[in-house]
Motif scaffolding. Structure first.
Motif, PDB file in Angstrom:
ATOM      1  N   ALA A  80       0.829  -1.213   0.000  1.00  0.00           N
ATOM      2  CA  ALA A  80       0.000   0.000   0.000  1.00  0.00           C
ATOM      3  C   ALA A  80       0.862   1.260   0.000  1.00  0.00           C
ATOM      4  CB  ALA A  80      -0.938  -0.013   1.206  1.00  0.00           C
ATOM      5  N   VAL A  81       1.871   1.320   0.874  1.00  0.00           N
ATOM      6  CA  VAL A  81       2.677   2.553   0.956  1.00  0.00           C
ATOM      7  C   VAL A  81       3.644   2.677  -0.219  1.00  0.00           C
ATOM      8  CG1 VAL A  81       2.451   2.815   3.459  1.00  0.00           C
ATOM      9  CG2 VAL A  81       4.461   1.642   2.545  1.00  0.00           C
ATOM     10  N   VAL A  82       4.148   1.561  -0.713  1.00  0.00           N
ATOM     11  CA  VAL A  82       5.044   1.626  -1.868  1.00  0.00           C
ATOM     12  C   VAL A  82       4.273   2.139  -3.084  1.00  0.00           C
ATOM     13  CG1 VAL A  82       6.361   0.229  -3.521  1.00  0.00           C
ATOM     14  CG2 VAL A  82       6.696  -0.115  -1.061  1.00  0.00           C
ATOM     15  N   ARG A  83       3.052   1.656  -3.241  1.00  0.00           N
ATOM     16  CA  ARG A  83       2.246   2.087  -4.383  1.00  0.00           C
ATOM     17  C   ARG A  83       1.900   3.576  -4.294  1.00  0.00           C
ATOM     18  NH1 ARG A  83      -3.282  -0.952  -6.160  1.00  0.00           N
ATOM     19  NH2 ARG A  83      -4.275   0.486  -4.713  1.00  0.00           N
ATOM     20  N   LYS A  84       1.573   4.039  -3.091  1.00  0.00           N
ATOM     21  CA  LYS A  84       1.111   5.426  -2.962  1.00  0.00           C
ATOM     22  C   LYS A  84       2.253   6.434  -2.826  1.00  0.00           C
ATOM     23  CE  LYS A  84      -2.590   8.252  -2.113  1.00  0.00           C
ATOM     24  NZ  LYS A  84      -3.974   8.225  -1.647  1.00  0.00           N
ATOM     25  N   MET A 134       9.934  -2.847   2.751  1.00  0.00           N
ATOM     26  CA  MET A 134      10.432  -1.549   3.203  1.00  0.00           C
ATOM     27  C   MET A 134      10.497  -1.506   4.739  1.00  0.00           C
ATOM     28  SD  MET A 134       8.881   2.302   2.532  1.00  0.00           S
ATOM     29  CE  MET A 134       9.181   2.390   0.776  1.00  0.00           C
ATOM     30  N   PHE A 155      10.621   4.123   5.573  1.00  0.00           N
ATOM     31  CA  PHE A 155       9.383   4.846   5.250  1.00  0.00           C
ATOM     32  C   PHE A 155       9.328   6.166   6.021  1.00  0.00           C
ATOM     33  CE2 PHE A 155       4.740   5.621   5.811  1.00  0.00           C
ATOM     34  CZ  PHE A 155       4.465   5.909   4.484  1.00  0.00           C
ATOM     35  N   LEU A 201      11.538   8.557   4.293  1.00  0.00           N
ATOM     36  CA  LEU A 201      10.941   8.977   3.016  1.00  0.00           C
ATOM     37  C   LEU A 201       9.914  10.078   3.258  1.00  0.00           C
ATOM     38  CD1 LEU A 201      10.494   8.092  -0.127  1.00  0.00           C
ATOM     39  CD2 LEU A 201       8.556   6.824   0.766  1.00  0.00           C
ATOM     40  N   ILE A 229      -6.865   0.321   0.141  1.00  0.00           N
ATOM     41  CA  ILE A 229      -5.400   0.219   0.074  1.00  0.00           C
ATOM     42  C   ILE A 229      -4.777   1.616   0.158  1.00  0.00           C
ATOM     43  CG2 ILE A 229      -3.472  -0.490  -1.398  1.00  0.00           C
ATOM     44  CD1 ILE A 229      -5.370  -2.715  -2.499  1.00  0.00           C
ATOM     45  N   GLY A 230      -5.317   2.552  -0.613  1.00  0.00           N
ATOM     46  CA  GLY A 230      -4.810   3.919  -0.594  1.00  0.00           C
ATOM     47  C   GLY A 230      -5.023   4.601   0.753  1.00  0.00           C
ATOM     48  N   PHE A 243      -5.230   3.148   3.756  1.00  0.00           N
ATOM     49  CA  PHE A 243      -4.261   2.621   4.730  1.00  0.00           C
ATOM     50  C   PHE A 243      -2.917   3.316   4.554  1.00  0.00           C
ATOM     51  CE2 PHE A 243      -6.961  -1.146   5.620  1.00  0.00           C
ATOM     52  CZ  PHE A 243      -6.824  -1.173   6.998  1.00  0.00           C
ATOM     53  N   ALA A 244      -2.498   3.490   3.289  1.00  0.00           N
ATOM     54  CA  ALA A 244      -1.227   4.162   3.011  1.00  0.00           C
ATOM     55  C   ALA A 244      -1.252   5.590   3.549  1.00  0.00           C
ATOM     56  CB  ALA A 244      -0.946   4.159   1.503  1.00  0.00           C
ATOM     57  N   ASP A 245      -2.384   6.286   3.338  1.00  0.00           N
ATOM     58  CA  ASP A 245      -2.477   7.684   3.773  1.00  0.00           C
ATOM     59  C   ASP A 245      -2.470   7.792   5.300  1.00  0.00           C
ATOM     60  OD1 ASP A 245      -2.478   8.650   1.208  1.00  0.00           O
ATOM     61  OD2 ASP A 245      -4.648   8.814   1.050  1.00  0.00           O
ATOM     62  N   LEU A 255      -1.173   5.718   7.432  1.00  0.00           N
ATOM     63  CA  LEU A 255       0.185   5.405   7.897  1.00  0.00           C
ATOM     64  C   LEU A 255       1.135   6.568   7.613  1.00  0.00           C
ATOM     65  CD1 LEU A 255       2.060   3.414   9.221  1.00  0.00           C
ATOM     66  CD2 LEU A 255       2.275   2.185   7.053  1.00  0.00           C
TER      67      LEU A 255
END
Lengths: 99, 99
Positions: A74-78, B1, B6, B9, B50-51, B53-55, B57
Motif C-alpha cells: 500500500a505505501v510503496v504504491r502510494k 520496506m 518509510f 521517506l 489500500i490507498g 491505509f497508506a495515507d 500510515l
C-alpha cells in the motif's frame, strides 16, 4: 524492522482475536488508541507519546490484517514514486492542499 | 520496506511543511484520513482501502516526525518482546481486555 515483519508479528499475536471481533469493532479499539495519542500530544507526555504511537500503529496494522491489506504494498504504491500530489520526493504541493 | 526507511521517506517529502503547520494541525489532517479509511471500510471499497491505509500510515508517520518519535524504536519497545498485556507472541489476554 520491516513494515511487513511488523505486520506479521501483529498477525501472529492477534489475528485470531481480531477476526472474531470483526473489522468494525477492531476499528473502535483503534480509535480509542488514537484518542490516547491525542491526549499524549496535548499533555506533552514525551514518554507516553512513544507508547501511544506504537499502539496506534499496531491497531492500524491489525485492521489491515483483518481487511487483508498488505501495508508495504500500500505505501510503496502510494508514496514509493514520490508525493502522490506533485510526484516529487520533496513535496512542492501548495500548503493548503493535500498532502 | 523498513519502518525507518518509510519514516525517512516521509520526512524528506514533508517535514518542512509539517513543521510549519505544527503538530496540532497535522493531527487534523491525520484525522481526515482516518475518516476516509472508515468510509472505505464501511463501503467495502477494496481498491480505495489500500490507498487509505497508506495515507493513514503516512500521516501517522508525519506526526511522529514532527514530534521527534522514532516509530521503529517505539514498536520494538512495546511489541518486540511479545504482547504488552500477556508477554506472549500469540496473545492470550482475555478478549474483553486490551489489546
Amino acid at each position: 524492522m520491516h513494515i511487513q515483519e511488523f505486520q506479521r508479528l501483529i498477525e501472529a499475536m492477534y489475528l485470531a482475536k481480531d477476526r472474531n471481533r470483526g473489522v468494525e469493532r477492531t476499528f473502535l479499539w483503534f480509535m480509542e488508541e488514537v484518542g490516547e495519542l491525542a491526549e499524549a500530544i496535548r499533555t506533552r507526555d514525551a514518554e507516553g507519546l512513544i507508547g501511544e504511537f506504537a499502539d496506534v500503529l499496531a491497531w492500524l496494522t491489525t485492521i489491515a490484517n483483518v481487511a487483508g491489506v498488505d501495508l508495504t504494498a500500500a505505501v510503496v504504491r502510494k508514496y514509493g514514486s514520490g508525493c502522490p500530489g506533485c510526484g516529487r520526493f520533496e513535496c512542492t504541493c501548495p500548503d493548503a492542499g493535500k498532502p
